[in-house]
Structure formats: structure tokens, C-alpha cells
Design a protein around this motif. Structure first.
Motif, short mmCIF file in Angstrom:
data_model
loop_
_atom_site.label_atom_id
_atom_site.label_comp_id
_atom_site.label_asym_id
_atom_site.label_seq_id
_atom_site.Cartn_x
_atom_site.Cartn_y
_atom_site.Cartn_z
N GLU A 1 1.61 -11.09 3.05
CA GLU A 1 2.73 -10.25 3.46
C GLU A 1 2.36 -8.82 3.09
N LEU A 2 2.11 -7.99 4.08
CA LEU A 2 1.57 -6.65 3.86
C LEU A 2 2.58 -5.58 4.26
N HIS A 3 2.78 -4.63 3.34
CA HIS A 3 3.68 -3.51 3.60
C HIS A 3 2.97 -2.22 3.18
N ALA A 4 3.18 -1.16 3.96
CA ALA A 4 2.59 0.15 3.67
C ALA A 4 3.67 1.21 3.81
N ALA A 5 3.56 2.27 3.01
CA ALA A 5 4.58 3.33 3.07
C ALA A 5 3.96 4.67 2.72
N ALA B 1 -1.51 2.09 -5.08
CA ALA B 1 -0.91 3.40 -4.83
C ALA B 1 -1.99 4.47 -4.96
N ASN B 2 -2.54 4.87 -3.84
CA ASN B 2 -3.58 5.91 -3.86
C ASN B 2 -2.89 7.27 -3.87
N VAL B 3 -2.31 7.59 -5.02
CA VAL B 3 -1.46 8.78 -5.15
C VAL B 3 -2.29 10.05 -5.10
N PRO B 4 -1.69 11.18 -4.69
CA PRO B 4 -2.39 12.47 -4.81
C PRO B 4 -2.56 12.81 -6.28
N TYR B 5 -3.75 13.30 -6.66
CA TYR B 5 -3.95 13.59 -8.09
C TYR B 5 -4.71 14.89 -8.34
N VAL B 6 -4.77 15.76 -7.35
CA VAL B 6 -5.39 17.07 -7.56
C VAL B 6 -4.33 18.01 -8.15
N ASP C 1 0.88 -1.18 0.00
CA ASP C 1 0.00 0.00 0.00
C ASP C 1 0.91 1.22 0.00
N LEU C 2 1.09 1.81 -1.19
CA LEU C 2 2.00 2.95 -1.36
C LEU C 2 1.19 4.24 -1.29
N CYS C 3 1.81 5.32 -0.76
CA CYS C 3 1.05 6.54 -0.46
C CYS C 3 -0.13 6.14 0.44
N CYS C 4 0.18 5.43 1.49
CA CYS C 4 -0.82 4.66 2.23
C CYS C 4 -1.75 5.50 3.09
N GLY C 5 -1.35 6.73 3.46
CA GLY C 5 -2.20 7.48 4.38
C GLY C 5 -2.43 6.68 5.65
N SER C 6 -3.68 6.45 5.97
CA SER C 6 -4.03 5.70 7.19
C SER C 6 -3.77 4.21 7.07
N GLY D 1 8.94 7.21 4.06
CA GLY D 1 9.90 7.55 3.03
C GLY D 1 9.20 7.93 1.74
N ASP D 2 9.98 8.33 0.74
CA ASP D 2 9.46 8.81 -0.53
C ASP D 2 9.23 7.63 -1.48
N LEU D 3 7.98 7.25 -1.64
CA LEU D 3 7.56 6.17 -2.53
C LEU D 3 8.39 4.90 -2.29
N PHE D 4 9.00 4.37 -3.35
CA PHE D 4 9.66 3.07 -3.24
C PHE D 4 10.92 3.10 -2.36
N GLU D 5 11.46 4.30 -2.14
CA GLU D 5 12.64 4.38 -1.28
C GLU D 5 12.35 3.88 0.13
N ALA D 6 11.09 3.90 0.52
CA ALA D 6 10.73 3.48 1.87
C ALA D 6 10.67 1.97 2.02
N LEU D 7 10.56 1.24 0.91
CA LEU D 7 10.29 -0.19 0.98
C LEU D 7 11.57 -1.01 1.14
N PRO D 8 11.48 -2.15 1.80
CA PRO D 8 12.63 -3.06 1.88
C PRO D 8 13.01 -3.56 0.48
N GLY D 9 14.29 -3.59 0.19
CA GLY D 9 14.74 -4.01 -1.12
C GLY D 9 14.35 -5.43 -1.48
N ARG D 10 14.12 -6.26 -0.47
CA ARG D 10 13.78 -7.66 -0.74
C ARG D 10 12.42 -7.81 -1.43
#
Length: 273
Positions: free
Chosen positions: A131-135, A178-183, A111-116, A159-168
Motif C-alpha cells: 500500500e503506497l502513498h506519496a505526498a 521522508a526526503n526532507v529539504p535540509y540545506v 513517501d513524504l516530501c516525495c518530489g517525483s 499538502g503540508d507533510l502529514f496533513e496531506a495523508l489519509p487519516g486511516r
């Protein structure tokens, strides 16, 4: 000076709402369309009369109801939300439904740009053990998401998008939501005050045409998706074709899904096996 006159010089006390009817009346006067329903939620959440009065005062002042009571309903779950955190929208349930329909056997979810963390929590609740990861880039969002995804064995990172995720996770993700901002930046001031004044700008502002973050996610996603893995983002109707183009440039097989009733548009991109 008469006694009554002396009392009138004292600062007025904060308003109190001693009955459910008083709460409803205050909310209705503030313009809350569903005043009775909101009053019921506030009265159920308040632990003391003082807390009740403070919650009503915040709602009357324009704070989002979800941030007043401390939770939002999303895809059948009660998601904890805190001041300064993006409130999950009911239309985003369509993104969850699309993910479940196209990847019903997913085992690794991001869950990228995960907010809550609402999207990740909803996916995990429906899929079963995953296996759940949020950033998210916002610290307040990450603190909130950490609580919401922990109930499903998930972890949250700042962290900033994928930089926050474990490399594995590279090449292993079955669902990348990815519920990205789009306004678009110039349209942020036109948003309802509840969003504009009480939610983080990073969760709303998508840059010049609203698609800056979406393009970054689409470009990087193939490196993280498993073969057959799927990227899903929410966007608007007028942005959909440009979003499809961004997915296509990234080498993803693209679909555009729409739910007219919820005014929801989701772009899905699959990494070709």
C-alpha cells in the motif's frame, strides 16, 4: 548594398546540431563533463530534429540533463521528471537500501516530501505489492509523483507533510521515507546552478540550520508509524547529530547509517513496539 550584407541584418537562426558529433561538441563547449553520454541520451529522447535542437539548447543553457530528457535513473527505475520538480539524487538510493534492509516485509509505505515519487516507487518495486502513498506540498511534484507511483498502485496527495495523508494511515505505516529539504537557508545561493535555478525552493531550503522540516517530521512520525515501523530521512554529516537528537526527543529508537562513497547519511528511527 550587397546581397550578403542584407542577409547579415536578419536575426540569426537558432543553432542546429545536424550530427551526433555536433551535439557532443556543443555540450562539451558548455562544460558538460560527460558530453558523449549526455549526447546519446538526448539523441535517444528527441523525436524530431527540432526537438533535438531545443533539448541541446536547454542543456547548453544549464538545465539539468534529467529535466531535458524527461527522466532520471533511480534504483534501477526510469523515473519521470518534469520542469520545476526536484531531480532524485543517486545518493538517495542509500535511503531506499536502508529501508529495505530494516523493513523487508513492509506492507504500508509512505513517501513524504516525495518530489517525483522516486523513493516510493523504488521501495514498491523492490518490496512487491504494498500500500503506497506519496505526498508533497508542491503541486508540480504531486502531478509528477502521481504518474510514477501509479505504476505500483500508489496514490499521491498535495499538502503540508502529514496533513496531506489519509487519516486511516495513522498507526499503520511500516516505512515512512521522508526526503526532507535540509540545506540551510543561507547556503541555498551556494548550491550548483542546476539545483538553485531549476528546482523548487521548497525541496531545498530546510530553514535556519537546515533541519526545520526534519524536526517537524520526527515529532509527528510516531503517531503514524506502526509498532516497529521505521522513519528514514537523509541529512548531511554535520547535521547528523542534531537529527539524531530530534529523533530521540520524539521517542524513536535511532540509528545513523553512512555510505562514504556516496556521501550519504541516513537517520533511521523505529517506533518501539
Amino acid at each position: 548594398m550587397a546581397k550578403g550584407s542584407r542577409l547579415s541584418m536578419h536575426p540569426s537562426s537558432p543553432p542546429t546540431y545536424p550530427s551526433p558529433d555536433a551535439v557532443v561538441a556543443a555540450l562539451r563547449a558548455a562544460g558538460c563533463v560527460f558530453a558523449e553520454d549526455e549526447a546519446e541520451l538526448i539523441l535517444a529522447a528527441a523525436r524530431t530534429p527540432a526537438e533535438r535542437d531545443a533539448m541541446v539548447a536547454r542543456r547548453v543553457a544549464g538545465h539539468p540533463l534529467e529535466l531535458v530528457v524527461g527522466w532520471a535513473e533511480f534504483h534501477g527505475l526510469r523515473i519521470t521528471v518534469e520542469p520545476g520538480v526536484f531531480v532524485p539524487r543517486r545518493r538517495t538510493e542509500f535511503l531506499v537500501e536502508q529501508a529495505l534492509a530494516h523493513a523487508p516485509h513492509a506492507s504500508v509505505v509512505v513517501d513524504l516530501c516525495c518530489g517525483s515519487g522516486a523513493v516510493g516507487a523504488a521501495l514498491a518495486a523492490s518490496l512487491g505489492p504494498v500500500e503506497l502513498h506519496a505526498a508533497d506540498i508542491d503541486p508540480a511534484a504531486v502531478r509528477c509523483a502521481r504518474d510514477n507511483v501509479a505504476a505500483h498502485g500508489g496514490q499521491a496527495y498535495e499538502g503540508d507533510l502529514f496533513e496531506a495523508l489519509p487519516g486511516r494511515l495513522r498507526g499503520r505505516v511500516d516505512i515512512l521515507a521522508a526526503n526532507v529539504p535540509y540545506v540551510p537557508t543561507e547556503e541555498v545561493p551556494l548550491l550548483p546552478a542546476e539545483a538553485r535555478d531549476h528546482e523548487p525552493l521548497t525541496a531545498l531550503d530546510g530553514g535556519g540550520d537546515g533541519l526545520d522540516v526534519l524536526r517537524r517530521v520526527a515529532a509527528e512520525a510516531p503517531r503514524w508509524l506502526a509498532p516497529g515501523g521505521i522513519l528514514l530521512v537523509e541529512t548531511s554529516e554535520r547535521q547528523a547529530m542534531d537529527a539524531v537528537e530530534a529523533f530521540t526527543r520524539a521517542g524513536l529508537a535511532v540509528r545513523h547509517a553512512e555510505d562514504e562513497e556516496r556521501y550519504a547519511h541516513v537517520i533511521l528511527g523505529t517506533r518501539v513496539r
